[in-house]
Design a protein around this motif. Structure first.
Motif, PDB file in Angstrom:
ATOM      1  N   LEU A 144      -7.257 -14.083 -37.971  1.00  8.60           N
ATOM      2  CA  LEU A 144      -8.006 -14.965 -37.078  1.00  8.60           C
ATOM      3  C   LEU A 144      -7.044 -15.683 -36.127  1.00  8.60           C
ATOM      4  CD1 LEU A 144     -10.418 -16.615 -39.688  1.00  8.60           C
ATOM      5  CD2 LEU A 144     -10.864 -14.617 -38.252  1.00  8.60           C
ATOM      6  N   CYS A 145      -7.507 -15.944 -34.927  1.00  6.24           N
ATOM      7  CA  CYS A 145      -6.685 -16.655 -33.951  1.00  6.24           C
ATOM      8  C   CYS A 145      -6.421 -18.077 -34.459  1.00  6.24           C
ATOM      9  CB  CYS A 145      -7.395 -16.694 -32.611  1.00  6.24           C
ATOM     10  SG  CYS A 145      -6.569 -17.756 -31.412  1.00  6.24           S
ATOM     11  N   PRO A 146      -5.165 -18.478 -34.521  1.00  9.63           N
ATOM     12  CA  PRO A 146      -4.880 -19.828 -35.023  1.00  9.63           C
ATOM     13  C   PRO A 146      -5.337 -20.932 -34.067  1.00  9.63           C
ATOM     14  CG  PRO A 146      -2.850 -18.745 -34.307  1.00  9.63           C
ATOM     15  CD  PRO A 146      -3.961 -17.727 -34.181  1.00  9.63           C
ATOM     16  N   VAL A 147      -5.623 -20.563 -32.808  1.00 11.09           N
ATOM     17  CA  VAL A 147      -6.034 -21.576 -31.833  1.00 11.09           C
ATOM     18  C   VAL A 147      -7.552 -21.756 -31.830  1.00 11.09           C
ATOM     19  CG1 VAL A 147      -6.006 -22.260 -29.394  1.00 11.09           C
ATOM     20  CG2 VAL A 147      -4.002 -21.128 -30.420  1.00 11.09           C
ATOM     21  N   CYS A 148      -8.300 -20.627 -31.722  1.00 11.43           N
ATOM     22  CA  CYS A 148      -9.752 -20.755 -31.585  1.00 11.43           C
ATOM     23  C   CYS A 148     -10.522 -20.216 -32.782  1.00 11.43           C
ATOM     24  CB  CYS A 148     -10.233 -20.057 -30.314  1.00 11.43           C
ATOM     25  SG  CYS A 148     -10.113 -18.258 -30.393  1.00 11.43           S
ATOM     26  N   GLY A 149      -9.864 -19.530 -33.693  1.00 12.91           N
ATOM     27  CA  GLY A 149     -10.533 -19.074 -34.904  1.00 12.91           C
ATOM     28  C   GLY A 149     -11.277 -17.759 -34.771  1.00 12.91           C
ATOM     29  N   PRO A 156      -9.098  -9.133 -29.456  1.00 11.58           N
ATOM     30  CA  PRO A 156      -7.661  -9.425 -29.320  1.00 11.58           C
ATOM     31  C   PRO A 156      -7.430 -10.258 -28.063  1.00 11.58           C
ATOM     32  CG  PRO A 156      -8.113  -7.038 -29.418  1.00 11.58           C
ATOM     33  CD  PRO A 156      -9.417  -7.734 -29.187  1.00 11.58           C
ATOM     34  N   HIS A 157      -6.757 -11.345 -28.205  1.00 12.18           N
ATOM     35  CA  HIS A 157      -6.518 -12.187 -27.028  1.00 12.18           C
ATOM     36  C   HIS A 157      -5.350 -13.125 -27.290  1.00 12.18           C
ATOM     37  CE1 HIS A 157      -9.022 -14.706 -29.644  1.00 12.18           C
ATOM     38  NE2 HIS A 157      -8.378 -15.724 -29.114  1.00 12.18           N
ATOM     39  N   GLU A 158      -4.867 -13.698 -26.215  1.00 12.46           N
ATOM     40  CA  GLU A 158      -3.851 -14.743 -26.334  1.00 12.46           C
ATOM     41  C   GLU A 158      -4.333 -15.926 -25.520  1.00 12.46           C
ATOM     42  OE1 GLU A 158       0.042 -13.416 -25.177  1.00 12.46           O
ATOM     43  OE2 GLU A 158      -0.159 -11.634 -26.441  1.00 12.46           O
ATOM     44  N   HIS A 159      -3.837 -17.066 -25.851  1.00 11.15           N
ATOM     45  CA  HIS A 159      -4.203 -18.240 -25.072  1.00 11.15           C
ATOM     46  C   HIS A 159      -3.080 -18.532 -24.085  1.00 11.15           C
ATOM     47  CE1 HIS A 159      -7.772 -19.396 -27.379  1.00 11.15           C
ATOM     48  NE2 HIS A 159      -7.170 -18.710 -28.320  1.00 11.15           N
ATOM     49  N   LEU A 160      -3.484 -18.959 -22.882  1.00 15.42           N
ATOM     50  CA  LEU A 160      -2.471 -19.283 -21.866  1.00 15.42           C
ATOM     51  C   LEU A 160      -1.601 -20.410 -22.391  1.00 15.42           C
ATOM     52  CD1 LEU A 160      -4.681 -19.161 -18.651  1.00 15.42           C
ATOM     53  CD2 LEU A 160      -2.959 -17.507 -19.382  1.00 15.42           C
TER      54      LEU A 160
END
Ligand SMILES: [Zn+2]
Ligand SMILES: [Zn+2]
Length: 178
Positions: A144-149, A156-160
């Motif tokens: 899970l994405c640690p930023v948005c869950g 699959p994504h990354e945060h700016l």
């Protein structure tokens, strides 16, 4: 009491009538119920919960030898993404027991209690030892994405990156000054 009305949750094997000569081998298959395992706060259930356990009893010099073989399929939540995860635990284990040995002796099996082999407890412990540290839906689960869950396997994504640290900006300005 009608058979099957009360499921026997603990499987043990009566050893009092066991009379083995050296070299003699006794084989039997018993049904053992595996209660769910709790790992990292998650429950992992054996499916099916009742599994056949192959038990072989033989006599070596001075001790009775128990060989156990089983395969358990456990299902539960992936420890990274909480999706469906399954793990197969193939178990082969051996215990030695000398009926004349004192409880602390090396040849006293902890799974022999009052002349009964506690097969259910032994099977459960042996399965627990075979379980991986991390139970995952697949080896390379992205989690899970640690930023948005959100599930990174499906999205699959990354945060700016956030605003650069003002201290770094100051340092850059310093380095650029002639
Ligand atoms: Zn996963
Ligand atoms: Zn995210």
């Amino acid at each position: 009491m009608p058979r099957g009305q009360y499921a026997q949750r603990v499987t043990s094997v009566d050893l009092r009538t066991l009379r083995l000569r050296p070299g003699e081998v006794r084989q039997q298959t018993l049904d053992v119920v595996l209660e769910p395992f709790v790992l990292g706060g998650q429950h992992y259930e054996a499916v099916p919960a009742t599994i056949p356990v192959a038990l072989e009893i033989s006599q070596a010099s001075g001790a009775t030898v128990f060989d156990m073989q089983l395969e358990a399929h456990l299902t539960g939540a992936c420890m990274r993404c909480l999706g469906f995860a399954e793990v197969v635990a193939g178990v082969r284990a051996r215990e030695f027991h000398d009926f004349d040995a004192p409880p602390a002796d090396e040849l006293h099996s902890d799974y022999v209690v009052n002349d009964h082999l506690e097969l259910g407890a032994w099977a459960r412990d042996a399965v627990a030892l075979e379980l991986p540290e991390q139970i995952l839906c697949r080896e390379d689960c992205a989690g899970l994405c640690p930023v948005c869950g959100k599930d990174l396997n499906f999205d699959p994504h990354e945060h700016l990156e956030r605003e650069p640290d003002p201290r770094w900006a100051a340092l850059e300005g310093f380095l650029q000054d002639p």
